[in-house]
Structure formats: C-alpha cells, structure tokens
Design an enzyme around this catalytic site. Structure first.
Site, PDB file in Angstrom:
ATOM      1  N   HIS A  88       0.784  -1.139  -0.164  1.00 36.06           N
ATOM      2  CA  HIS A  88       0.033  -0.096   0.048  1.00 36.06           C
ATOM      3  C   HIS A  88       0.841   1.235   0.058  1.00 36.06           C
ATOM      4  CE1 HIS A  88      -4.012  -1.434   0.081  1.00 36.06           C
ATOM      5  NE2 HIS A  88      -3.769  -2.200   1.400  1.00 36.06           N
ATOM      6  N   CYS A 132       0.259   2.751  -4.411  1.00 35.16           N
ATOM      7  CA  CYS A 132      -0.507   3.931  -4.757  1.00 35.16           C
ATOM      8  C   CYS A 132       0.192   5.171  -4.783  1.00 35.16           C
ATOM      9  CB  CYS A 132      -1.779   3.897  -4.381  1.00 35.16           C
ATOM     10  SG  CYS A 132      -2.953   2.326  -4.953  1.00 35.16           S
TER      11      CYS A 132
END
Length: 313
Positions: free
Chosen positions: A91, A143
């Site tokens: 993440h 991301c």
C-alpha cells in the site's frame, strides 16, 4: 575480497496485510518473482538480497523500522560503481503537507505492515547518502508512488493515454489506504485526540518514525535538490493515481501487482539490456493494452534515464 564497484545489493519488500481490512494478495508474489529475476538475469548473489514480507512464516516482518534498517545497511555498504535496488509492493498513501516545495500540499509515503509510514523525505535522505558513482534504483508498486523520491527530476510523467475497459475476470483492489483510515488506525492505538498524524507516529515509533515528522519544515525544505544524483525511481503510477493488485478468479490463478507484472513481462519479452526509460515506457504500454488506468513514471537524472536498468555503469 571484492573489488570496488562489484557489488549488487537488493532489499525486496512485499506486504499483503493478511486478515486485515486492507488485505492485498499479490505483493509477496511480486517480490518473490523479482528475486528470481535478479539472480537469473542480473547476476545478484542470493546472499546479497534481503527479503522482507509479512507472510505468516516470515523471519523479519516489514515494519517501518526494519525496512529502513535494511535500506540504511545497504546504503552504508555501498561503494562507487555498486548497484542498489529496492522493490516495494504494498500500500501507498498521501499525507497533508504544508511544505512550500509541495504545491499540491501532499507528501507520498509507503505503508509498512505496522503503519509506520516511510515518506518521500526518507527516500530523499537515503539517495543523498549513496556514494557518487553507485546507483540506487527504487521500483515502487504502490498507490501514489510518483514522486516517492522527494525533489527527484521527472523524466516520464503524466500521460494522456485513454484507458481501456478493465477485464472482469480479475478482482482488482487499489493499493491505497486513505489518510483518514491511517489516522483512525494510529489514533486508536495512541488514544490521543489530534488529527496531526505526526503526533501519533512519534508517540508510537519515536526515533523510528519518518524524518518528515521529526524535522521542522524549514529543515525539510532545505534538503538539497540534486537533479544529478544517483537515485532512480520507477513508480507504478502517477502521484495522483492508484496501482492495482490483481487476484484472478480462475482456479490456480496467481495474484500479482499490475506494475510488477508488467515489468516482468517487459523483461521476459526483451532479453537484451533495456534503459530505465525503456522499461517504464514499455510497462506503460503493457498496462494500457491490459486496460489498466495507471501510468508508471520515471524520476532520475537525465543520464540515468538512458542508462541500463540494474546494470553497472
């Protein structure tokens, strides 16, 4: 004894966050696949590759402190001519910033398994310590990874490619955790009533927290802007985009990160040496053909944009 400039060192980090609301599926597969490529194609010694995953049987969990410890050790061992490589799959997030150098008031960060964020400032600090003539390549399949080395020069950036419809044969999950979710998670552990994420991180992790939260803003703004440094960032997407984690529906399908997989395809289809710019451009084309709405980017000096991916100069 190895001669100066003969080493290839790597730190590979895969975070799947199993059994949490933020669970991903392909991140550990990504770094295991890259480990094999580093050994078979690029001549890395297995003993020179440190693997950190949050698998249940992992010997070293990829906490913020452990990741930075591994990266610091790699940089400390480096000599001119060495090749350093960090592959992260997991993440990413963006956090509010009041720094003058960030017109969009956002800092980029990766999210280790303990939520002890590692920010673009930390990566800038690492790159600034790399000996002249060594290279430090970061591939971040996460991301908001565009710009993950603070102040690095953009070589390949925003794209106007029109996205194709994404295939429904796979389950797609973006590799992002919102700022509000991270703040809620941290505040539930500190029981401190503040929206200042740095307060929570410093309370929980002390000196192991990111430099972004322990240094005053005027010091952060004065960190040198060095376009001709030896940092190279291949990001899975632009700073305002998400990167996809794919979990195939079909029996026996193997989960993977879309960008990591695209790089694997590029390397398999092109046995000759490729430049950093070629790897990113080709990975963009692979993702575009597959229908993904993310655009990998490249940040580096002009020379390194055209130098060979993971090759000694």
């Amino acid at each position: 004894m190895k001669k100066v400039g003969s080493k290839k060192l790597a730190v590979l980090v895969g975070c799947n966050y199993a059994n949490t609301p933020n669970e991903l599926h392909g991140c550990i597969n990504d770094v295991l696949a890259m480990r094999k490529v580093l050994i078979d194609r690029f001549g890395f010694e297995p003993s020179s590759i440190q693997l950190l995953t949050d698998a249940s049987d992992s010997l070293i969990m990829p906490t913020g402190a452990k990741i930075k410890e591994a990266l610091n050790r790699m940089v400390d061992e480096a000599e001119p001519g060495d090749v350093l490589y960090f592959h992260y799959s997991g993440h990413g997030t963006r956090i509010p910033s009041n720094r003058r150098v960030h017109p969009f008031h956002q800092d980029e960060a990766i999210v280790p398994c303990d939520f002890n964020l590692i920010t673009d400032v930390d990566f800038r600090n690492l790159v600034n310590r790399v000996p002249k003539g060594a290279t430090f390549t970061i591939l971040s399949d996460s991301c908001h990874s565009g710009g993950l080395i603070d102040k690095e020069k953009e070589q390949i950036g925003p794209s106007s490619l029109s996205p194709n419809p994404i295939s429904t044969t796979n389950t797609i999950k973006p590799k992002t955790i919102s700022f509000s979710s991270i703040l809620h998670h941290l505040s539930s552990q500190t029981n401190i009533n503040t929206s200042d994420i740095g307060t929570h991180l410093l309370e929980l992790f002390g000196p192991d927290a990111s430099l972004r939260f322990s240094l005053p803003s005027h010091v952060l703004d004065s960190i040198p802007l060095v376009h001709e440094d030896d940092g190279i960032l291949l990001s899975g997407c632009q700073a305002n985009e998400t990167s996809a984690d794919m979990n195939p529906h079909q029996a026996g399908g193997k989960a993977y990160g879309a960008f990591s997989n695209a790089v694997q395809i590029v390397l398999q289809e092109n046995p000759n040496d490729l430049s950093n710019k070629e790897v990113v451009s080709m990975a963009r084309n692979v993702l575009h053909k597959q229908g993904f709405q993310q655009h990998p980017c490249l940040y580096s000096s002009d020379d390194h944009a055209n130098s060979m991916f993971l090759k000694q100069i």
